[in-house]
Write an enzyme that holds these catalytic residues in place. Structure first.
Site, short mmCIF file in Angstrom:
data_model
loop_
_atom_site.label_atom_id
_atom_site.label_comp_id
_atom_site.label_asym_id
_atom_site.label_seq_id
_atom_site.Cartn_x
_atom_site.Cartn_y
_atom_site.Cartn_z
N TYR A 90 0.81 -5.74 -8.24
CA TYR A 90 1.02 -4.60 -7.35
C TYR A 90 0.10 -3.45 -7.74
O TYR A 90 -0.62 -2.89 -6.90
CB TYR A 90 2.48 -4.15 -7.43
CG TYR A 90 2.77 -2.80 -6.82
CD1 TYR A 90 2.92 -2.64 -5.45
CD2 TYR A 90 2.90 -1.67 -7.63
CE1 TYR A 90 3.19 -1.40 -4.89
CE2 TYR A 90 3.16 -0.42 -7.09
CZ TYR A 90 3.30 -0.29 -5.72
OH TYR A 90 3.55 0.95 -5.18
N LYS A 94 -3.04 -1.70 -5.84
CA LYS A 94 -2.94 -0.28 -5.48
C LYS A 94 -4.18 0.48 -5.96
O LYS A 94 -4.63 1.43 -5.31
CB LYS A 94 -1.68 0.35 -6.07
CG LYS A 94 -0.39 -0.13 -5.47
CD LYS A 94 -0.25 0.21 -4.00
CE LYS A 94 0.11 1.65 -3.75
NZ LYS A 94 0.37 1.92 -2.31
#
Length: 291
Positions: A90, A94
């Protein structure tokens, strides 16, 4: 929106001047392909569609985790480098996402971008933090504190996050210091991680964690379990409750400075941490402990 092809986005952007790009899979997901497709490929499609549709401003919901590597961050500023070893996929995507959005900032073409980096978002009826915390407590897995329990962490009330986004959009204009930059948005009240969890649990009539376990012991046990899960994946599927990433989040300092947001955008939290916890707890009557 971010997973659609560029032509599909154009009708939705007709007449729009500001886009708030908040789309992302839940951080707890382990679908690497989905993270890449939404956070990176999808974001590139959003940027291109915005340019074609004449959108002037893009405000990205990023994450303070883009500078976190699993070790202490105290009063971290936006000048910290991106994590070279992101704590999960994640976070890795990002970072890619934020670079794309900030790199697209171009005042000469009247296309302005900014990234907001909240941390530990929570609030009423959120399906993530509190329900997962309560489920863990009901299973009897919230009895232990990892480390000495003194590590400070930012938790950010959702209304303050929204306020930061709106201020960012209002501040985006040519020659503004906001253009092409990232900003930490938090409650500006670092709190011991385990104190925050305990206040939520007690507010819902659960016992708070009481027993302490050494941080390094738990971290290496989590690392061993993760490796074991990987080795056994072809034969047995199991997902450890505590991963190295979760242990790091629970046992280290990670809180961030809002000084830049205060100076450039006039940011101040609208809701205090005490008020935020009370409002959040009151929104979950169905999760209270029942004998």
């Amino acid at each position: 929106m971010a997973t659609r092809s560029r032509p599909d986005l154009l009708p939705a952007l007709e007449g729009v001047t500001v886009v708030f790009h908040c789309a992302s899979p839940a951080p707890s997901s382990d679908n690497k392909e989905l993270f890449y497709r939404v956070n990176y490929t999808g974001t590139k499609a959003v940027i291109q569609a915005c340019k074609e549709a004449g959108v002037q401003k893009v405000v990205l919901t990023s994450s303070a985790s883009v500078v976190f590597e699993g070790t202490d961050v105290k009063d971290g500023t936006e000048d910290l480098p991106y994590a070279k070893k992101p704590i999960d996929y994640y976070t890795e995507t990002k970072i890619l996402q934020e670079k794309e959005v900030l790199g697209a900032n171009n005042p000469d073409e009247n296309f302005l971008t900014v990234a907001i980096r909240p941390h530990g978002i929570f609030g009423p009826r959120d399906p993530q933090l509190v329900p997962i915390l309560v489920e863990t407590a009901r299973k009897g897995k919230m009895k232990f504190i990892i480390g000495d329990g003194k590590n400070l962490v930012d938790f950010t009330y959702v209304e303050n996050v929204v306020h930061g986004h709106i201020l960012a959009a209002e501040s985006l204009h040519k020659n503004s210091p906001v253009c092409g930059k990232a900003y930490h948005i938090t409650n500006d009240e670092p709190v011991p991680f385990w104190e925050f969890l305990s206040r939520v649990l007690v507010g819902l009539d659960y016992e708070p964690p009481r027993y302490r376990l050494p941080y390094l012991l738990v971290y290496y046990l989590a690392l061993l379990l993760s490796l074991l899960a990987l080795l056994l994946k072809p034969f047995i599927a199991f997902k450890p409750t505590f991963t190295p990433m979760r242990v790091a989040l629970a046992g280290t300092h990670h809180y961030y400075s809002c000084k830049r947001a205060k100076e450039d955008m006039g940011y101040r939290p609208l809701v205090s941490l005490d008020q935020a916890i009370e409002r959040t707890v009151q929104s979950y009557p169905q999760l209270r402990w029942a004998e």
